[in-house]
Design a protein around this motif. Structure first.
Motif, short mmCIF file in Angstrom:
data_model
loop_
_atom_site.label_atom_id
_atom_site.label_comp_id
_atom_site.label_asym_id
_atom_site.label_seq_id
_atom_site.Cartn_x
_atom_site.Cartn_y
_atom_site.Cartn_z
N VAL A 212 0.83 -1.20 0.00
CA VAL A 212 0.00 0.00 0.00
C VAL A 212 0.86 1.26 0.00
CG1 VAL A 212 -0.19 0.20 2.51
CG2 VAL A 212 -2.05 1.04 1.07
N LEU A 213 2.11 1.16 0.46
CA LEU A 213 3.00 2.32 0.48
C LEU A 213 3.42 2.74 -0.92
CD1 LEU A 213 5.27 1.35 3.51
CD2 LEU A 213 3.26 2.83 3.50
N ASP A 214 3.31 1.82 -1.91
CA ASP A 214 3.67 2.20 -3.28
C ASP A 214 2.80 3.32 -3.80
OD1 ASP A 214 5.58 0.25 -3.25
OD2 ASP A 214 4.32 -1.27 -4.22
N LEU A 215 1.57 3.42 -3.31
CA LEU A 215 0.66 4.47 -3.78
C LEU A 215 1.09 5.85 -3.29
CD1 LEU A 215 -2.74 2.67 -3.13
CD2 LEU A 215 -1.52 2.88 -5.31
N TYR A 216 1.86 5.88 -2.21
CA TYR A 216 2.27 7.16 -1.63
C TYR A 216 3.77 7.38 -1.74
CZ TYR A 216 -2.33 6.29 0.35
OH TYR A 216 -3.66 5.98 0.51
N ASP A 217 4.42 6.71 -2.69
CA ASP A 217 5.86 6.85 -2.89
C ASP A 217 6.15 8.20 -3.53
OD1 ASP A 217 8.52 6.59 -3.32
OD2 ASP A 217 8.40 4.87 -4.67
N PRO A 218 6.89 9.09 -2.87
CA PRO A 218 7.15 10.40 -3.46
C PRO A 218 8.06 10.34 -4.67
CG PRO A 218 8.41 10.12 -1.43
CD PRO A 218 7.49 8.95 -1.53
N ASP A 219 8.76 9.20 -4.89
CA ASP A 219 9.66 9.08 -6.03
C ASP A 219 8.98 8.49 -7.26
OD1 ASP A 219 11.80 10.07 -4.54
OD2 ASP A 219 12.29 8.09 -3.75
N ARG A 220 7.67 8.25 -7.19
CA ARG A 220 6.97 7.75 -8.37
C ARG A 220 6.96 8.81 -9.48
NH1 ARG A 220 1.20 5.34 -7.03
NH2 ARG A 220 1.40 4.79 -9.23
N SER A 221 7.04 8.35 -10.71
CA SER A 221 7.00 9.28 -11.85
C SER A 221 5.59 9.85 -11.98
CB SER A 221 7.39 8.56 -13.14
OG SER A 221 8.73 8.11 -13.07
N THR A 222 5.52 11.15 -12.12
CA THR A 222 4.23 11.83 -12.29
C THR A 222 4.03 12.32 -13.72
OG1 THR A 222 5.24 13.91 -11.55
CG2 THR A 222 4.18 12.54 -9.88
N THR A 223 5.07 12.29 -14.54
CA THR A 223 4.98 12.72 -15.94
C THR A 223 5.78 11.74 -16.79
OG1 THR A 223 6.94 14.15 -15.75
CG2 THR A 223 4.80 15.15 -15.28
N PRO A 224 5.54 11.71 -18.10
CA PRO A 224 6.39 10.89 -18.99
C PRO A 224 7.83 11.36 -18.93
CG PRO A 224 4.39 11.57 -20.12
CD PRO A 224 4.43 12.34 -18.84
N MET A 225 8.74 10.43 -19.13
CA MET A 225 10.17 10.73 -19.11
C MET A 225 10.77 10.41 -20.47
SD MET A 225 10.40 11.67 -15.91
CE MET A 225 12.13 11.69 -15.53
N THR A 226 11.77 11.18 -20.85
CA THR A 226 12.44 10.97 -22.12
C THR A 226 13.94 10.96 -21.89
OG1 THR A 226 12.74 11.80 -24.37
CG2 THR A 226 12.50 13.44 -22.64
N LEU A 227 14.64 10.17 -22.70
CA LEU A 227 16.10 10.07 -22.61
C LEU A 227 16.67 10.51 -23.95
CD1 LEU A 227 18.65 9.31 -21.08
CD2 LEU A 227 18.40 6.97 -21.92
N ALA A 228 17.21 11.72 -23.98
CA ALA A 228 17.80 12.25 -25.21
C ALA A 228 19.14 11.58 -25.47
CB ALA A 228 17.96 13.76 -25.09
N SER A 229 19.55 11.60 -26.70
CA SER A 229 20.81 10.98 -27.07
C SER A 229 21.97 11.69 -26.38
CB SER A 229 20.99 11.05 -28.59
OG SER A 229 22.23 10.50 -28.97
N GLY A 230 22.75 10.91 -25.62
CA GLY A 230 23.88 11.47 -24.90
C GLY A 230 23.55 12.09 -23.58
N ALA A 231 22.26 12.12 -23.21
CA ALA A 231 21.87 12.71 -21.93
C ALA A 231 22.24 11.77 -20.79
CB ALA A 231 20.37 12.99 -21.90
N PRO A 232 22.70 12.31 -19.65
CA PRO A 232 23.11 11.45 -18.54
C PRO A 232 21.94 10.82 -17.80
CG PRO A 232 23.30 13.75 -17.92
CD PRO A 232 22.93 13.73 -19.38
N ALA A 233 20.74 11.41 -17.88
CA ALA A 233 19.60 10.89 -17.12
C ALA A 233 18.31 11.26 -17.86
CB ALA A 233 19.59 11.47 -15.71
N HIS A 234 17.23 10.65 -17.39
CA HIS A 234 15.93 10.93 -17.98
C HIS A 234 15.48 12.34 -17.62
CE1 HIS A 234 16.11 6.57 -18.14
NE2 HIS A 234 15.16 6.60 -19.03
N ALA A 235 14.80 12.97 -18.57
CA ALA A 235 14.30 14.33 -18.37
C ALA A 235 12.78 14.31 -18.43
CB ALA A 235 14.86 15.28 -19.43
#
Length: 292
Positions: free
Chosen positions: A108-131
């Protein structure tokens, strides 16, 4: 001035400087609390149309299922004003018998995880992390890919999924396959039980999943199997095994649990007799046991 007097004077200056620093820090904290730093404001909006059966302060209970790997059992979810707060086992489900495990309780704690993604993420070529991206950008990107897949019937399209027996997922897969017949589907599981299915195929002639009834067993031998801890269907196994450990009268007898294992497990911790053995020696042990 003596060395003792100079040391006393230096210590006094250090103490005086420390008190000055602390006084300034406390003053800054007080000013921040009075002015710039404020707690966030939440506005409570009443229901324009009251949901049916919802009474503030009184919980609602919903029947659901919890799945982890190949283990599925029924649960009862307690909800307050639309927010799930507690999970218990469903007494009407044959695999839970009113019990749960620690993983289901914590899910049940998964529903209240503050690190859950709230928007789509994209990984640009050469980018170090998802934006972070937007749903509009995702829709446009998906539409461009769908147009290309329409021409080649989905060639080059692949889906990587976890093993899931969900009927909804099976229906979605059938719909996508009808549109893109050349698409490929892959299922990955970090831990598999092909060896268990192969053993059942040798024993019964076909691959089946066995469900022992531990409530009817007087003697249980567990060979390198944590059936009370991490094996599939362990919730039901624990309920059935413990039911035969309860003594109601002087004529009742408890079952006996013998465990042979290579690593200490939950099942081994509650065994009446436990034998530690290397994994390489267990096949010979089982073979000798069957010949006796």
């Amino acid at each position: 001035m003596s060395s003792i007097e100079r040391r006393d004077k230096r210590d006094a200056l250090n103490r005086r400087g420390f008190l000055k620093m602390m006084s300034a820090s406390m003053a800054l904290v007080g000013l921040g609390g009075c002015g710039a730093i404020r707690r966030p404001e939440d506005h409570i909006i009443p229901y324009s149309q009251m949901p049916e059966h919802l009474v503030p302060g009184k919980p609602l209970f919903y029947s659901s299922t919890y799945r982890m790997d190949k283990d599925v059992f029924g649960v009862l979810v307690e909800s307050h004003e639309g927010r799930p707060t507690k999970i218990e086992g469903s007494t009407l489900h044959p695999y839970s018998l009113g019990a749960t495990d620690g993983f289901a309780q914590a899910s049940v704690l998964d529903l209240y995880d503050p690190d859950r993604s709230t928007t789509p993420m994209t990984l640009a070529s050469g980018a170090p992390a998802h934006a972070p991206s937007t749903w509009t950008a995702f829709t446009q990107y998906q539409a461009a890919l769908a147009a290309a897949w329409q021409l080649n019937h989905g060639a080059g399209l692949a889906f990587l999924l976890a093993e899931d027996p969900s009927p909804l997922l099976a229906d979605i897969r059938a719909q996508i396959t009808a549109i893109y017949p050349a698409a490929r589907w892959y299922v990955h599981a970090p831990i598999d039980d092909e060896n268990v299915l192969e053993g059942s195929r040798i024993a019964f002639g076909r691959a089946v999943r066995t469900h022992p009834d531990y409530s009817k067993a007087d003697i249980v031998l567990s060979v390198d199997s944590d059936f009370l801890g991490l094996e599939p269907n362990h919730v039901r196994a624990a309920k059935e095994y413990s039911a035969h450990r309860t003594v109601q009268s002087v004529s009742d007898e408890m079952n006996r649990l013998y465990v042979v294992e290579s690593a200490y497990s939950i099942t081994g911790s509650v065994a009446d007799h436990r034998l530690a053995m290397r994994s390489s020696d267990i096949p010979a042990f089982v073979s000798n046991l069957c010949m006796e």
